[in-house]
Design a protein around this motif. Structure first.
Motif, PDB file in Angstrom:
ATOM      1  N   ALA A  63      26.216  33.296 -23.794  1.00 60.90           N
ATOM      2  CA  ALA A  63      26.056  34.168 -24.954  1.00 60.90           C
ATOM      3  C   ALA A  63      26.916  33.603 -26.068  1.00 60.90           C
ATOM      4  N   ASN A  64      26.618  34.016 -27.290  1.00 57.03           N
ATOM      5  CA  ASN A  64      27.338  33.480 -28.447  1.00 57.03           C
ATOM      6  C   ASN A  64      28.845  33.680 -28.335  1.00 57.03           C
ATOM      7  N   ASN A  65      29.273  34.828 -27.782  1.00 56.10           N
ATOM      8  CA  ASN A  65      30.692  35.173 -27.795  1.00 56.10           C
ATOM      9  C   ASN A  65      31.438  34.779 -26.521  1.00 56.10           C
ATOM     10  N   SER A  95      19.944  29.982 -21.133  1.00 54.52           N
ATOM     11  CA  SER A  95      19.786  31.233 -21.890  1.00 54.52           C
ATOM     12  C   SER A  95      21.042  31.521 -22.694  1.00 54.52           C
ATOM     13  N   THR A  96      20.851  32.155 -23.844  1.00 54.25           N
ATOM     14  CA  THR A  96      21.988  32.664 -24.614  1.00 54.25           C
ATOM     15  C   THR A  96      21.594  33.999 -25.233  1.00 54.25           C
ATOM     16  N   MET A 102      30.691  38.764 -33.236  1.00 53.49           N
ATOM     17  CA  MET A 102      30.856  37.317 -33.213  1.00 53.49           C
ATOM     18  C   MET A 102      31.599  36.791 -34.432  1.00 53.49           C
ATOM     19  N   TRP A 103      31.333  37.340 -35.625  1.00 61.67           N
ATOM     20  CA  TRP A 103      32.079  36.897 -36.815  1.00 61.67           C
ATOM     21  C   TRP A 103      32.247  38.079 -37.758  1.00 61.67           C
ATOM     22  N   PRO A 104      33.226  37.999 -38.682  1.00 61.75           N
ATOM     23  CA  PRO A 104      33.549  39.148 -39.541  1.00 61.75           C
ATOM     24  C   PRO A 104      32.448  39.436 -40.558  1.00 61.75           C
ATOM     25  N   GLY A 105      32.497  40.664 -41.080  1.00 56.37           N
ATOM     26  CA  GLY A 105      31.529  41.046 -42.094  1.00 56.37           C
ATOM     27  C   GLY A 105      30.360  41.816 -41.503  1.00 56.37           C
ATOM     28  N   PRO A 106      29.449  42.255 -42.349  1.00 55.42           N
ATOM     29  CA  PRO A 106      28.359  43.130 -41.899  1.00 55.42           C
ATOM     30  C   PRO A 106      27.238  42.431 -41.144  1.00 55.42           C
ATOM     31  N   ILE A 117      19.055  35.677 -36.035  1.00 59.90           N
ATOM     32  CA  ILE A 117      18.591  34.332 -36.389  1.00 59.90           C
ATOM     33  C   ILE A 117      19.787  33.413 -36.646  1.00 59.90           C
ATOM     34  N   SER A 118      20.770  33.917 -37.387  1.00 60.37           N
ATOM     35  CA  SER A 118      21.964  33.114 -37.684  1.00 60.37           C
ATOM     36  C   SER A 118      22.704  32.755 -36.401  1.00 60.37           C
ATOM     37  N   SER A 119      22.830  33.731 -35.504  1.00 64.25           N
ATOM     38  CA  SER A 119      23.570  33.498 -34.265  1.00 64.25           C
ATOM     39  C   SER A 119      22.892  32.442 -33.409  1.00 64.25           C
ATOM     40  N   LEU A 120      21.571  32.532 -33.267  1.00 68.87           N
ATOM     41  CA  LEU A 120      20.883  31.540 -32.447  1.00 68.87           C
ATOM     42  C   LEU A 120      21.013  30.145 -33.055  1.00 68.87           C
ATOM     43  N   ASP A 121      20.929  30.045 -34.370  1.00 63.98           N
ATOM     44  CA  ASP A 121      21.126  28.746 -35.021  1.00 63.98           C
ATOM     45  C   ASP A 121      22.504  28.168 -34.684  1.00 63.98           C
ATOM     46  N   GLN A 122      23.519  29.025 -34.713  1.00 59.29           N
ATOM     47  CA  GLN A 122      24.873  28.576 -34.371  1.00 59.29           C
ATOM     48  C   GLN A 122      24.960  28.151 -32.902  1.00 59.29           C
ATOM     49  N   SER A 123      24.325  28.925 -32.022  1.00 52.82           N
ATOM     50  CA  SER A 123      24.359  28.606 -30.593  1.00 52.82           C
ATOM     51  C   SER A 123      23.702  27.257 -30.319  1.00 52.82           C
TER      52      SER A 123
END
Length: 330
Positions: A63-65, A95-96, A102-106, A117-123
């Motif tokens: 997972a991302n975190n 799998s992730t 995972m990161w600050p902000g909304p 979408i942003s998280s999967l790109d980072q992963s």
């Protein structure tokens, strides 16, 4: 030395179809929630992943975190892929997930399309991959329309960033609705990942029925209930155990006399079956074919070897199941 996978790696592992999909998963999968992060010994994590693959474990769950620090388990797994498993990428299910902070902000947690979408790109970047095999929404979001979250899962499949999608920690009613939305979008839900063990049976109150009706697979996390369903606590709380330290993962108050009494009785049945308690606990989760895969964690290679050993005896007699049930209900 170049890693060369065992030629007989598929001979003893059992592979189960995930729901009504074409994908089969190993009865035992390896999760990288703990012990694979930046604070851990990289070579130990690498040895565990290699040994798991040698034993027929084709599914690695992230997972991302995961870490700590967050993201580091994916980074380390990416290194292991590059160093050892790259030639075997088409034999591996990766799998992730995204859903927790995972990161600050909304836009750094929950279920918005922006976040997922942003998280999967980072992963993908951390692991050095073009796609993952399964992408999960990690937990329900009470404030984002389910249609938005599921449309994000549909989108990543259409973009080629994931082959399949799943959900995790969804209650029966939420799961049924999510599965229905995904079906209408044309991207079926492959799998649900809930917690499930002899000491945590909430999935039996409707969720497994929903998944069976809808043709969706399931993979149970924490099947050893934080290590309680092992031989670790048969004689009390060892001084070097999680429960003895400041861990928020397993608190000493969870190891009551009642729980430890049940664990000892269950261990006696496991010994009669020629198994360790941990092996019987994994077999019990997989009983009857309602669960596709049991997702284990590990801190050393021998724990993975023990877990895979459960596959040698997955059958229970009616009498054994009745005895286990009496203990669990006692």
């Amino acid at each position: 030395m170049t890693y060369l996978a065992e030629s007989n790696r598929y001979e003893s592992m059992k592979y189960n179809r995930s729901g009504r999909s074409g994908l089969r998963l190993p009865a035992i999968s390896l999760g990288l929630w703990h012990n694979f992060g930046g604070i851990d010994t990289y070579e130990n994590g690498r040895a565990m992943v290699r040994r798991a693959f040698d034993l027929g474990i084709t599914h690695f769950d992230l997972a991302n975190n995961y870490g700590p620090p967050p993201g580091s388990a994916e980074e380390n797994f990416g290194k292991i892929l590059e160093q050892d498993l790259a030639p075997y990428r088409d034999e591996i299910i990766i799998s992730t997930k995204a859903g927790y902070y995972m990161w600050p902000g909304p836009y750094g947690e929950w279920g918005s399309k922006k976040y997922l979408i942003s998280s999967l790109d980072q992963s993908l970047k951390r692991m050095g991959l073009d796609y993952v095999d399964i992408f999960y929404h990690h937990r329900p979001d009470p404030n984002t329309p389910l249609e938005e979250t599921m449309s994000a899962l549909d989108l990543v499949v259409r973009q080629g960033k994931a082959l399949y999608v799943g959900i995790s920690n969804y209650r029966p009613e939420e799961a049924k609705e999510a599965i229905g939305i995904l079906r209408r979008l044309g991207t079926p839900c492959l799998i649900h990942q809930p917690s499930y063990s002899m000491l945590n049976r909430w999935v039996e109150d409707g969720l497994l029925d929903v998944l069976e009706e809808e043709g969706v697979g399931s993979i149970a996390f924490s099947p050893l209930h934080k290590g309680i369903l092992t031989d670790r606590y048969l004689n009390g709380i060892p001084s070097d155990s999680r429960a003895a330290g400041p861990s928020v993962f397993l608190r000493p108050e969870e190891l009551t006399d009642s729980v430890l009494g049940k664990v000892r009785e269950l261990n006696a049945i496991a010994q009669e079956r020629g198994q360790k308690l941990s092996q019987m606990a994994l077999a019990w989760v997989l009983r009857g074919g309602r669960v596709t895969s049991a997702l284990i964690g590990a801190s050393k290679v021998s724990q993975i070897e023990d877990a895979v050993g459960a596959v040698a005896n997955l059958e229970f007699s009616g009498e054994e199941l009745e005895r286990i049930e009496r203990i669990l209900q006692g």
